[in-house]
Enzyme design. Structure first.
Site, mmCIF file in Angstrom:
data_model
loop_
_atom_site.group_PDB
_atom_site.id
_atom_site.type_symbol
_atom_site.label_atom_id
_atom_site.label_comp_id
_atom_site.label_asym_id
_atom_site.label_seq_id
_atom_site.Cartn_x
_atom_site.Cartn_y
_atom_site.Cartn_z
ATOM 1 N N TYR A 236 0.820 -1.209 0.000
ATOM 2 C CA TYR A 236 0.000 0.000 0.000
ATOM 3 C C TYR A 236 0.858 1.265 0.000
ATOM 4 O O TYR A 236 0.685 2.154 -0.832
ATOM 5 C CB TYR A 236 -0.922 -0.023 1.226
ATOM 6 C CG TYR A 236 -1.731 1.245 1.407
ATOM 7 C CD1 TYR A 236 -2.879 1.466 0.672
ATOM 8 C CD2 TYR A 236 -1.325 2.224 2.311
ATOM 9 C CE1 TYR A 236 -3.617 2.633 0.828
ATOM 10 C CE2 TYR A 236 -2.049 3.391 2.471
ATOM 11 C CZ TYR A 236 -3.196 3.593 1.732
ATOM 12 O OH TYR A 236 -3.918 4.753 1.884
ATOM 13 N N TYR B 262 -6.680 -6.027 3.809
ATOM 14 C CA TYR B 262 -7.782 -5.102 3.507
ATOM 15 C C TYR B 262 -8.971 -5.890 2.964
ATOM 16 O O TYR B 262 -8.785 -6.944 2.353
ATOM 17 C CB TYR B 262 -7.348 -4.044 2.486
ATOM 18 C CG TYR B 262 -6.431 -2.960 3.039
ATOM 19 C CD1 TYR B 262 -6.289 -2.758 4.407
ATOM 20 C CD2 TYR B 262 -5.726 -2.125 2.187
ATOM 21 C CE1 TYR B 262 -5.457 -1.755 4.898
ATOM 22 C CE2 TYR B 262 -4.896 -1.120 2.675
ATOM 23 C CZ TYR B 262 -4.765 -0.947 4.032
ATOM 24 O OH TYR B 262 -3.945 0.041 4.520
ATOM 25 N N ASP C 19 -3.690 9.758 2.423
ATOM 26 C CA ASP C 19 -3.680 8.417 3.005
ATOM 27 C C ASP C 19 -4.703 8.413 4.136
ATOM 28 O O ASP C 19 -4.363 8.611 5.292
ATOM 29 C CB ASP C 19 -2.279 8.112 3.530
ATOM 30 C CG ASP C 19 -2.234 6.787 4.278
ATOM 31 O OD1 ASP C 19 -3.140 5.962 4.085
ATOM 32 O OD2 ASP C 19 -1.292 6.597 5.071
ATOM 33 N N SER C 20 -5.952 8.195 3.780
ATOM 34 C CA SER C 20 -7.030 8.309 4.771
ATOM 35 C C SER C 20 -7.570 6.932 5.145
ATOM 36 O O SER C 20 -7.288 5.939 4.479
ATOM 37 C CB SER C 20 -8.162 9.130 4.182
ATOM 38 O OG SER C 20 -8.831 8.373 3.191
ATOM 39 N N SER C 21 -8.373 6.916 6.196
ATOM 40 C CA SER C 21 -9.153 5.721 6.498
ATOM 41 C C SER C 21 -10.352 5.689 5.556
ATOM 42 O O SER C 21 -10.448 6.486 4.623
ATOM 43 C CB SER C 21 -9.547 5.712 7.978
ATOM 44 O OG SER C 21 -10.028 6.976 8.374
ATOM 45 N N ASP C 22 -11.267 4.740 5.777
ATOM 46 C CA ASP C 22 -12.378 4.554 4.842
ATOM 47 C C ASP C 22 -13.443 5.643 4.973
ATOM 48 O O ASP C 22 -13.523 6.325 5.989
ATOM 49 C CB ASP C 22 -12.975 3.155 5.048
ATOM 50 C CG ASP C 22 -12.045 2.079 4.532
ATOM 51 O OD1 ASP C 22 -11.679 2.144 3.358
ATOM 52 O OD2 ASP C 22 -11.675 1.186 5.322
ATOM 53 N N ASP D 68 0.698 6.800 10.501
ATOM 54 C CA ASP D 68 1.644 5.741 10.883
ATOM 55 C C ASP D 68 3.050 5.995 10.340
ATOM 56 O O ASP D 68 4.004 5.343 10.768
ATOM 57 C CB ASP D 68 1.118 4.361 10.439
ATOM 58 C CG ASP D 68 0.784 4.318 8.964
ATOM 59 O OD1 ASP D 68 1.659 4.662 8.128
ATOM 60 O OD2 ASP D 68 -0.346 3.927 8.611
ATOM 61 N N ASP E 45 -5.581 19.908 10.679
ATOM 62 C CA ASP E 45 -6.623 19.515 9.738
ATOM 63 C C ASP E 45 -6.161 19.805 8.314
ATOM 64 O O ASP E 45 -5.815 20.943 7.976
ATOM 65 C CB ASP E 45 -7.883 20.331 10.091
ATOM 66 C CG ASP E 45 -9.052 20.024 9.183
ATOM 67 O OD1 ASP E 45 -8.826 19.589 8.028
ATOM 68 O OD2 ASP E 45 -10.194 20.230 9.620
#
Lengths: 289, 289
Positions: free
Chosen positions: B68, B230, B162-165, B93, B144
């Site tokens: 990823y 994933y 690079d975000s979460s869902d 991360d 932000d």
């Protein structure tokens, strides 16, 4: 261990994919039996359609099976200049046959499946796959692929092995002597393509299978396709050719997008074909060293 | 709902991937807290190494994260003729930063992550990713991304999200006005690349994100990479360029295999790059109609 609990089927397999588990929510168990060869379950899932499970391992779901069936069929067929006569070993659900008969150069397809009950149950519960058995190009034999090939020498242009995973009855289909047998059943320049497992799971096992193939075939490669209901969400194919000039990533038969649509291919295209052979660096280094 | 039961962590998400579930066997829960923004868990798994879980969804595991991080970084970087100044939104991360700083043309990397706790915990528990924060090319801002971009106009060559869902706090990062904001923060000819979800899951949502991108970017495409931890075993990227002549599947920076190895890339190669854009026929038809 494998089980259905609170309406979820979970695929636990400590030997092949320890520490990880995929589960599907079940609407209904349609059928359950122990055949002469294996434990067979057919379930209706909430979001993956109908699912065939052999010995606790998901074989196919009607939601994503096309990506596997099209690729195991069209990758070798489009690499061969004239794949007139094809042998399918395994593939009892009929999905690979459904795809192989579509190829315009294919004239005869012979299939050997060991477990008649998988064929019969697929006809009843998975008609969208088992329709492959109805095609006039196809001749189905119920029997052992090893025995069948011993008496059919130099007959086939392409041999496709659609097996379950290398545990239990299918383990011999990943071994070197199986590749020797296939070589003898092929005409000169022939090509084989087998379910080859995932590089994310057992790297060394895939490499060992490729090496076994490489003892009898001049060219060997590995390709992948995306299948969400398989462990790690993908599966690979080990492909071997008797032609020392074979370049697997350049299909000799190319289809326009309109031909692809006429053939009712949902996954395979002449661009997806070479992409399937582009492996991550760490895999490429290990497989082709 | 998400839970650890009998030492298995199960990722249940009825909205994003109903009817299917992936589980990892856990050795130990290393950390658990509720930050100002989200629920954070870090677990040591049996076979996937250390795993970061946000709001019950797996973000990365040390076994497969490189596929990823390398792809979300190198796909846009190698499409841009001179990606000197890069912005990373999210990526707490540190894994994306670790990859982006490797690219030989990249001089400055600015990163904006909203949740300081993810950064701090990654430094403690995921040092092989958080090492990205140590690089002298990198400047990290806790804040932000929306606000940051409002005051940084026409500054960046490449912006990576690079975000979460798209559920909870990250939902705005998939919407059209986010693409507008990114466009304004880019220099002419700039490129954006965002986590874009899976075509096996929410086809229409991916298409909607691509359409939102297409309102502000001259060229839009979707690429995939294989990530077993994933949902569906893969993830896609929505990539947009302000250059109307952009051809995403032909990288302008190409690396030899020996350069790839020197950069310590385990997944990305100049052959994997175009392959990532070769989509299954049914997806291609829907996304590029």
């Amino acid at each position: 261990m494998n089980f259905i609990k609170n309406n979820w089927f979970s695929e636990i397999q400590d030997e092949l994919w320890p520490g990880q588990m995929f589960s599907l929510k079940i609407k209904e168990v349609l059928h359950k039996e122990k055949s002469k060869f294996q434990d067979i379950q057919i379930v209706e899932t909430e979001t993956y359609g109908t699912c065939l499970i052999l010995d606790g391992i998901i074989q196919c779901t009607s939601r994503d099976e096309f990506s596997y069936q099209e690729m195991i069929g069209f990758l070798p067929l489009c690499c061969h200049p004239n794949p007139q006569k094809v042998l399918i070993v395994g593939g009892g659900d009929g999905g690979v046959a459904r795809e192989v008969v579509k190829h315009p150069l294919v004239k005869e397809v012979h299939q050997v499946e060991i477990d008649e009950r998988v064929v019969e149950l697929s006809k009843k519960y998975l008609p969208s796959m088992a329709c492959g058995f109805e095609n006039s190009k196809l001749k189905l034999t119920i029997g052992d692929g090893f025995e069948y090939m011993k008496i059919h020498k130099e007959e086939f242009d392409v041999i496709i092995t659609d097996s379950s995973d290398p545990i239990g009855p299918a383990v011999s289909l990943f071994q070197e002597n199986y590749y020797k047998l296939m070589k003898n059943a092929l005409k000169p320049g022939g090509i084989v393509c087998s379910q080859g497992g995932s590089f994310w799971l057992d790297f060394d096992y895939v490499k060992k299978t490729m090496d076994g193939c490489g003892k009898h075939f001049a060219k060997v490669a590995y390709a992948v396709t995306s299948v969400p209901s398989y462990p790690c969400g993908h599966i690979g194919f080990v492909i071997g050719s008797l032609d020392p000039n074979q370049n697997f990533s350049e299909p000799v038969t190319r289809f326009t997008k309109s031909q692809i649509d006429s053939l009712n291919l949902k996954y395979y295209t002449s661009e997806v074909h070479p992409a399937a052979f582009a492996l991550p660096r760490w895999v490429e280094k290990h497989f082709y060293k």
